[in-house]
Scaffold this motif. Structure first.
Motif, PDB file in Angstrom:
ATOM      1  N   ARG A 123      68.500  -2.321   4.138  1.00 48.68           N
ATOM      2  CA  ARG A 123      67.346  -2.519   5.014  1.00 48.68           C
ATOM      3  C   ARG A 123      66.648  -1.210   5.338  1.00 48.68           C
ATOM      4  NH1 ARG A 123      69.904  -6.264   9.646  1.00 48.68           N
ATOM      5  NH2 ARG A 123      67.787  -6.157  10.516  1.00 48.68           N
ATOM      6  N   LEU A 124      67.435  -0.171   5.570  1.00 54.12           N
ATOM      7  CA  LEU A 124      66.835   1.123   5.889  1.00 54.12           C
ATOM      8  C   LEU A 124      66.063   1.687   4.703  1.00 54.12           C
ATOM      9  CD1 LEU A 124      69.783   2.736   7.900  1.00 54.12           C
ATOM     10  CD2 LEU A 124      67.556   2.059   8.833  1.00 54.12           C
ATOM     11  N   ARG A 125      66.622   1.571   3.511  1.00 51.77           N
ATOM     12  CA  ARG A 125      65.940   2.104   2.330  1.00 51.77           C
ATOM     13  C   ARG A 125      64.697   1.291   1.989  1.00 51.77           C
ATOM     14  NH1 ARG A 125      71.608   2.923   0.173  1.00 51.77           N
ATOM     15  NH2 ARG A 125      71.976   5.167   0.382  1.00 51.77           N
ATOM     16  N   ALA A 126      64.811  -0.021   2.144  1.00 51.27           N
ATOM     17  CA  ALA A 126      63.676  -0.883   1.794  1.00 51.27           C
ATOM     18  C   ALA A 126      62.504  -0.721   2.746  1.00 51.27           C
ATOM     19  CB  ALA A 126      64.124  -2.348   1.777  1.00 51.27           C
ATOM     20  N   SER A 127      62.771  -0.203   3.942  1.00 50.40           N
ATOM     21  CA  SER A 127      61.708  -0.115   4.949  1.00 50.40           C
ATOM     22  C   SER A 127      60.969   1.222   4.920  1.00 50.40           C
ATOM     23  CB  SER A 127      62.310  -0.312   6.347  1.00 50.40           C
ATOM     24  OG  SER A 127      63.153   0.785   6.710  1.00 50.40           O
ATOM     25  N   ARG A 128      61.337   2.122   4.023  1.00 52.83           N
ATOM     26  CA  ARG A 128      60.740   3.462   4.039  1.00 52.83           C
ATOM     27  C   ARG A 128      59.217   3.390   3.897  1.00 52.83           C
ATOM     28  NH1 ARG A 128      64.538   7.597   0.472  1.00 52.83           N
ATOM     29  NH2 ARG A 128      66.463   7.306   1.676  1.00 52.83           N
ATOM     30  N   PRO A 129      58.491   4.012   4.821  1.00 46.62           N
ATOM     31  CA  PRO A 129      57.034   3.977   4.764  1.00 46.62           C
ATOM     32  C   PRO A 129      56.493   5.109   3.889  1.00 46.62           C
ATOM     33  CG  PRO A 129      57.709   5.101   6.751  1.00 46.62           C
ATOM     34  CD  PRO A 129      58.983   4.710   6.029  1.00 46.62           C
ATOM     35  N   GLY A 130      55.196   5.102   3.678  1.00 47.34           N
ATOM     36  CA  GLY A 130      54.580   6.157   2.888  1.00 47.34           C
ATOM     37  C   GLY A 130      54.289   7.408   3.684  1.00 47.34           C
ATOM     38  N   ARG A 131      54.455   7.348   4.994  1.00 54.44           N
ATOM     39  CA  ARG A 131      54.158   8.504   5.844  1.00 54.44           C
ATOM     40  C   ARG A 131      55.453   9.155   6.317  1.00 54.44           C
ATOM     41  NH1 ARG A 131      53.870   3.863   8.609  1.00 54.44           N
ATOM     42  NH2 ARG A 131      54.933   3.725  10.630  1.00 54.44           N
ATOM     43  N   SER A 132      55.357  10.388   6.739  1.00 52.85           N
ATOM     44  CA  SER A 132      56.531  11.104   7.237  1.00 52.85           C
ATOM     45  C   SER A 132      56.839  10.679   8.670  1.00 52.85           C
ATOM     46  CB  SER A 132      56.298  12.613   7.181  1.00 52.85           C
ATOM     47  OG  SER A 132      55.233  12.971   8.048  1.00 52.85           O
ATOM     48  N   GLU A 133      58.101  10.767   9.034  1.00 49.91           N
ATOM     49  CA  GLU A 133      58.555  10.432  10.379  1.00 49.91           C
ATOM     50  C   GLU A 133      59.505  11.525  10.850  1.00 49.91           C
ATOM     51  OE1 GLU A 133      59.127   5.693  10.449  1.00 49.91           O
ATOM     52  OE2 GLU A 133      60.108   6.717   8.785  1.00 49.91           O
ATOM     53  N   SER A 134      59.608  11.666  12.158  1.00 54.96           N
ATOM     54  CA  SER A 134      60.513  12.668  12.715  1.00 54.96           C
ATOM     55  C   SER A 134      61.430  12.023  13.741  1.00 54.96           C
ATOM     56  CB  SER A 134      59.723  13.809  13.368  1.00 54.96           C
ATOM     57  OG  SER A 134      58.962  13.329  14.458  1.00 54.96           O
ATOM     58  N   ALA A 135      62.632  12.548  13.833  1.00 54.54           N
ATOM     59  CA  ALA A 135      63.615  12.033  14.787  1.00 54.54           C
ATOM     60  C   ALA A 135      64.473  13.181  15.287  1.00 54.54           C
ATOM     61  CB  ALA A 135      64.495  10.971  14.147  1.00 54.54           C
ATOM     62  N   VAL A 136      64.932  13.068  16.528  1.00 51.94           N
ATOM     63  CA  VAL A 136      65.853  14.034  17.101  1.00 51.94           C
ATOM     64  C   VAL A 136      67.091  13.275  17.581  1.00 51.94           C
ATOM     65  CG1 VAL A 136      64.677  13.917  19.350  1.00 51.94           C
ATOM     66  CG2 VAL A 136      66.196  15.846  18.832  1.00 51.94           C
ATOM     67  N   VAL A 137      68.250  13.821  17.285  1.00 53.41           N
ATOM     68  CA  VAL A 137      69.524  13.271  17.740  1.00 53.41           C
ATOM     69  C   VAL A 137      70.123  14.264  18.722  1.00 53.41           C
ATOM     70  CG1 VAL A 137      71.833  12.509  17.092  1.00 53.41           C
ATOM     71  CG2 VAL A 137      69.886  12.036  15.579  1.00 53.41           C
ATOM     72  N   ILE A 138      70.324  13.840  19.951  1.00 52.97           N
ATOM     73  CA  ILE A 138      70.966  14.687  20.953  1.00 52.97           C
ATOM     74  C   ILE A 138      72.467  14.390  20.935  1.00 52.97           C
ATOM     75  CG2 ILE A 138      71.030  15.386  23.360  1.00 52.97           C
ATOM     76  CD1 ILE A 138      68.224  14.459  23.720  1.00 52.97           C
ATOM     77  N   GLY A 139      73.257  15.458  20.784  1.00 51.35           N
ATOM     78  CA  GLY A 139      74.690  15.287  20.579  1.00 51.35           C
ATOM     79  C   GLY A 139      75.018  15.078  19.119  1.00 51.35           C
ATOM     80  N   ALA A 140      74.264  15.746  18.253  1.00 50.16           N
ATOM     81  CA  ALA A 140      74.284  15.450  16.822  1.00 50.16           C
ATOM     82  C   ALA A 140      75.598  15.790  16.136  1.00 50.16           C
ATOM     83  CB  ALA A 140      73.142  16.183  16.126  1.00 50.16           C
ATOM     84  N   TYR A 141      76.449  16.626  16.741  1.00 50.46           N
ATOM     85  CA  TYR A 141      77.643  17.082  16.042  1.00 50.46           C
ATOM     86  C   TYR A 141      78.914  16.371  16.489  1.00 50.46           C
ATOM     87  CZ  TYR A 141      74.372  20.570  14.435  1.00 50.46           C
ATOM     88  OH  TYR A 141      73.276  21.178  13.882  1.00 50.46           O
ATOM     89  N   GLY A 142      78.789  15.425  17.406  1.00 51.90           N
ATOM     90  CA  GLY A 142      79.914  14.568  17.734  1.00 51.90           C
ATOM     91  C   GLY A 142      79.987  13.398  16.767  1.00 51.90           C
ATOM     92  N   ARG A 143      81.020  12.575  16.908  1.00 51.54           N
ATOM     93  CA  ARG A 143      81.164  11.429  16.003  1.00 51.54           C
ATOM     94  C   ARG A 143      79.970  10.490  16.100  1.00 51.54           C
ATOM     95  NH1 ARG A 143      87.369   9.528  17.009  1.00 51.54           N
ATOM     96  NH2 ARG A 143      86.804  10.051  19.156  1.00 51.54           N
ATOM     97  N   CYS A 144      79.552  10.229  17.314  1.00 47.56           N
ATOM     98  CA  CYS A 144      78.420   9.328  17.518  1.00 47.56           C
ATOM     99  C   CYS A 144      77.152   9.911  16.901  1.00 47.56           C
ATOM    100  CB  CYS A 144      78.238   9.102  19.019  1.00 47.56           C
ATOM    101  SG  CYS A 144      77.097   7.799  19.455  1.00 47.56           S
ATOM    102  N   GLY A 145      76.919  11.197  17.145  1.00 44.68           N
ATOM    103  CA  GLY A 145      75.750  11.848  16.594  1.00 44.68           C
ATOM    104  C   GLY A 145      75.767  11.901  15.080  1.00 44.68           C
ATOM    105  N   GLN A 146      76.939  12.092  14.501  1.00 35.99           N
ATOM    106  CA  GLN A 146      77.046  12.106  13.045  1.00 35.99           C
ATOM    107  C   GLN A 146      76.673  10.753  12.446  1.00 35.99           C
ATOM    108  OE1 GLN A 146      81.045  13.437  12.293  1.00 35.99           O
ATOM    109  NE2 GLN A 146      80.655  15.477  13.122  1.00 35.99           N
ATOM    110  N   GLY A 147      77.104   9.681  13.117  1.00 37.66           N
ATOM    111  CA  GLY A 147      76.713   8.353  12.643  1.00 37.66           C
ATOM    112  C   GLY A 147      75.214   8.157  12.700  1.00 37.66           C
ATOM    113  N   ALA A 148      74.588   8.612  13.799  1.00 32.62           N
ATOM    114  CA  ALA A 148      73.136   8.495  13.931  1.00 32.62           C
ATOM    115  C   ALA A 148      72.426   9.282  12.835  1.00 32.62           C
ATOM    116  CB  ALA A 148      72.697   8.989  15.311  1.00 32.62           C
ATOM    117  N   CYS A 149      72.879  10.501  12.577  1.00 33.29           N
ATOM    118  CA  CYS A 149      72.253  11.327  11.539  1.00 33.29           C
ATOM    119  C   CYS A 149      72.398  10.682  10.162  1.00 33.29           C
ATOM    120  CB  CYS A 149      72.862  12.722  11.539  1.00 33.29           C
ATOM    121  SG  CYS A 149      72.421  13.718  12.984  1.00 33.29           S
ATOM    122  N   ASP A 150      73.545  10.086   9.883  1.00 32.38           N
ATOM    123  CA  ASP A 150      73.737   9.438   8.586  1.00 32.38           C
ATOM    124  C   ASP A 150      72.770   8.271   8.392  1.00 32.38           C
ATOM    125  OD1 ASP A 150      75.695  11.225   7.915  1.00 32.38           O
ATOM    126  OD2 ASP A 150      77.373   9.838   8.213  1.00 32.38           O
TER     127      ASP A 150
END
Length: 340
Positions: A163-190
């Protein structure tokens, strides 16, 4: 192991494979019937578990036994006499916490809260964090792209990836993950990387000297930070009204709403599977919130297997006791003294 009363809760704290490991080491395990559990009752019976009707733990479990679960207990029985292992969410002053603690003290029972099952450095020894972060970020992306269906349904990791791959748009997007290096943050980044978004990864250094303008310049914010003490908020309601705000989706994985440890005090209730996103602001551009408090149940198979693999050795240690369970018991006693 009890049936989960929440209709969309399909996870388990213990998989059939790990139940077999406990039984082979002398643990007697009974599993209640459950129509929604990701693993069928037959799989538990096949490895030697006893079975029982759903909701029968209150009368069938021996007084010296443990009741294992994940989410909230039903309102009955009023007096809780057993030792319960689950996520009680009762130590931060959450709604209903005082009443729950009083049920335990009145019945002589004990809450061994899985949130307090930690090692000597305070790190959880069994957690769903990775999958909470993964699901929270996946929902944020799909909602922003206009393809998130409601009500939500659980899926496998491969299903969410498609679903994530199929939904990719033609425009760029940005996201920030707070707590990116914990287990939860790693899952979000993946999840974000799967969706084609290279996230900004914030940790303690970025939150200590918080640049709110930089935070507001992203399309998506995924918050994975939980704290055991009050800290300055990452966002305030005034920030949401900033004319330069680009931010359009906030996914608060932590869901500490209603407590003084909430790092995003811009909302007052969690969202739900039937309505996963709610509008926080219309101007200067729409801003939506996702705050679902059982995100890993959206990936129930993988999340359950990973959690069970962490938990079962500690369940084995219940026989003889361990510092991990001692700390869990002490956390309950402190909570009763403070809130009970």
């Amino acid at each position: 192991m009890r049936h989960e009363t929440r209709p969309n809760e399909r996870r388990v704290p213990l998989s059939p494979d790990d139940a077999r490991r406990l039984i082979s080491r002398g643990i007697e395990l009974t599993v209640e019937e459950s129509p929604q559990r990701i693993f069928p009752l037959d799989a538990y019976a096949a490895v030697g578990c006893g079975t029982a009707p759903q909701g029968s733990w209150a009368v069938r479990c021996p007084a010296d036994g443990y009741v294992l679960g994940l989410k909230e207990l039903p309102s009955e029985p009023l007096l809780l006499r057993h030792r319960h292992i689950y996520f009680g969410h009762a130590y931060k002053g959450q709604a209903g916490a005082r009443g729950l603690l009083r049920r335990f003290t009145a019945g002589g029972g004990l809450l061994l809260d899985l949130e307090s099952l930690v090692d000597g450095e305070g790190r959880r020894v069994a957690a769903f964090g990775y999958w909470a972060g993964y699901a929270g970020a996946a929902l944020a992306v799909l909602h922003r792209r206009g393809v998130l269906d409601a009500p939500l349904t659980s899926d496998s990791r491969s299903g969410w990836e498609r679903r994530l791959r199929a939904s990719r748009p033609g425009r760029s997007e940005s996201a920030v993950v707070i707590g990116a290096y914990g287990r939860c943050g790693q899952g979000a980044c993946d999840a974000l990387l799967t969706a084609g978004i290279e996230p900004s990864r914030w940790n303690s250094a970025e939150t200590k000297a918080l640049d709110r303008d930089a935070l507001l310049s992203h399309d998506i914010l995924v918050n994975t930070v939980g704290t055991d003490r009050p800290v300055p908020p990452f966002l305030t309601k005034d920030d949401l009204d900033a004319p330069h705000r680009r931010l359009s989706v906030v996914s608060d994985v932590t869901c500490d709403v209603g407590t003084d440890r909430n790092t995003l005090p811009v909302y007052d209730h969690v969202t739900a599977w039937h309505r996963p996103a709610e509008r926080l602001r219309e101007e200067p551009r729409p801003l939506d919130l996702i705050a679902i408090d059982n995100l890993p149940s959206l990936v129930p198979d993988e999340a359950s297997r990973a959690f069970s693999a962490d938990l079962w050795p500690h369940l084995l240690a219940l026989q003889e006791g361990s510092p991990v369970w001692d700390r869990c018991s002490e956390a309950f006693r402190r909570a009763v003294a403070a809130h009970g």
